[in-house]
Design a protein around this motif. Structure first.
Motif, PDB file in Angstrom:
ATOM      1  N   ARG A 154       0.838  -1.209   0.000  1.00 20.78           N
ATOM      2  CA  ARG A 154       0.000   0.000   0.000  1.00 20.78           C
ATOM      3  C   ARG A 154       0.865   1.248   0.000  1.00 20.78           C
ATOM      4  O   ARG A 154       1.867   1.338   0.716  1.00 20.78           O
ATOM      5  N   LEU A 155       0.453   2.227  -0.781  1.00 18.82           N
ATOM      6  CA  LEU A 155       1.168   3.496  -0.867  1.00 18.82           C
ATOM      7  C   LEU A 155       0.399   4.561  -0.101  1.00 18.82           C
ATOM      8  O   LEU A 155      -0.786   4.782  -0.349  1.00 18.82           O
ATOM      9  N   PHE A 156       1.052   5.200   0.839  1.00 21.92           N
ATOM     10  CA  PHE A 156       0.459   6.244   1.672  1.00 21.92           C
ATOM     11  C   PHE A 156       1.084   7.590   1.323  1.00 21.92           C
ATOM     12  O   PHE A 156       2.272   7.665   1.015  1.00 21.92           O
ATOM     13  N   GLY A 157       0.329   8.657   1.426  1.00 22.35           N
ATOM     14  CA  GLY A 157       0.866  10.006   1.320  1.00 22.35           C
ATOM     15  C   GLY A 157       1.324  10.438  -0.052  1.00 22.35           C
ATOM     16  O   GLY A 157       2.086  11.387  -0.181  1.00 22.35           O
ATOM     17  N   ASP A 158       0.849   9.778  -1.094  1.00 21.77           N
ATOM     18  CA  ASP A 158       1.287  10.128  -2.449  1.00 21.77           C
ATOM     19  C   ASP A 158       0.386  11.147  -3.127  1.00 21.77           C
ATOM     20  O   ASP A 158       0.693  11.640  -4.200  1.00 21.77           O
ATOM     21  N   VAL A 159      -0.741  11.464  -2.486  1.00 21.88           N
ATOM     22  CA  VAL A 159      -1.650  12.495  -2.980  1.00 21.88           C
ATOM     23  C   VAL A 159      -1.917  13.443  -1.818  1.00 21.88           C
ATOM     24  O   VAL A 159      -2.140  13.003  -0.695  1.00 21.88           O
ATOM     25  N   ALA A 160      -1.874  14.737  -2.087  1.00 24.94           N
ATOM     26  CA  ALA A 160      -2.114  15.737  -1.044  1.00 24.94           C
ATOM     27  C   ALA A 160      -3.149  16.744  -1.520  1.00 24.94           C
ATOM     28  O   ALA A 160      -3.347  16.933  -2.720  1.00 24.94           O
ATOM     29  N   ALA A 161      -3.805  17.369  -0.552  1.00 25.98           N
ATOM     30  CA  ALA A 161      -4.791  18.406  -0.851  1.00 25.98           C
ATOM     31  C   ALA A 161      -4.640  19.536   0.157  1.00 25.98           C
ATOM     32  O   ALA A 161      -4.194  19.318   1.280  1.00 25.98           O
ATOM     33  N   ALA A 162      -5.010  20.730  -0.272  1.00 26.74           N
ATOM     34  CA  ALA A 162      -5.012  21.896   0.619  1.00 26.74           C
ATOM     35  C   ALA A 162      -6.318  22.641   0.410  1.00 26.74           C
ATOM     36  O   ALA A 162      -6.818  22.729  -0.709  1.00 26.74           O
ATOM     37  N   LEU A 163      -6.866  23.135   1.504  1.00 22.13           N
ATOM     38  CA  LEU A 163      -8.076  23.944   1.398  1.00 22.13           C
ATOM     39  C   LEU A 163      -7.880  25.217   2.203  1.00 22.13           C
ATOM     40  O   LEU A 163      -7.065  25.276   3.118  1.00 22.13           O
ATOM     41  N   VAL A 164      -8.631  26.223   1.827  1.00 25.47           N
ATOM     42  CA  VAL A 164      -8.554  27.515   2.522  1.00 25.47           C
ATOM     43  C   VAL A 164      -9.957  27.884   2.985  1.00 25.47           C
ATOM     44  O   VAL A 164     -10.935  27.706   2.258  1.00 25.47           O
ATOM     45  N   THR A 165     -10.052  28.375   4.209  1.00 30.59           N
ATOM     46  CA  THR A 165     -11.346  28.788   4.760  1.00 30.59           C
ATOM     47  C   THR A 165     -11.606  30.251   4.415  1.00 30.59           C
ATOM     48  O   THR A 165     -10.717  30.972   3.954  1.00 30.59           O
ATOM     49  N   ASP A 166     -12.818  30.696   4.669  1.00 29.43           N
ATOM     50  CA  ASP A 166     -13.156  32.102   4.459  1.00 29.43           C
ATOM     51  C   ASP A 166     -12.264  33.011   5.301  1.00 29.43           C
ATOM     52  O   ASP A 166     -11.997  34.151   4.915  1.00 29.43           O
TER      53      ASP A 166
END
Length: 68
Positions: free
Chosen positions: A21-33
Motif C-alpha cells: 500500500r502506498l500512503f501520502g502520495d496524494v495531497a490536498a489543501a483547502l482555505v477557509t473564508d
C-alpha cells in the motif's frame, strides 16, 4: 492563491510504501473564508478504511476547530 495552496499540498507529500500500500502520495489543501489553510494526504489501507487527501484536509480543519 492557487499557487500557494498547491505549494502547501506539495510540502506535505511524503509517499511511503507499507507492504503493498502506498500512503501520502496524494495531497490536498483547502482555505477557509478566514484565510486558514489546512492540508492532508491520502491513506490507502487493505481493509478499505483509508481516505482521500481531501477528507484528510477537512479532518485537519475540524480538528483545529476552525469555522469553514
Amino acid at each position: 492563491m492557487n499557487d500557494e495552496l498547491i505549494d502547501a499540498a506539495v510540502a506535505v507529500l511524503n509517499p511511503q510504501w507499507v507492504g503493498d500500500r502506498l500512503f501520502g502520495d496524494v495531497a490536498a489543501a483547502l482555505v477557509t473564508d478566514a484565510g486558514n489553510v489546512y492540508v492532508g494526504v491520502c491513506i490507502d489501507t487493505a481493509s478499505g478504511t483509508g481516505f482521500c487527501a481531501e477528507h484528510a484536509a477537512i479532518a485537519a480543519m475540524v480538528t483545529a476547530r476552525s469555522a469553514a
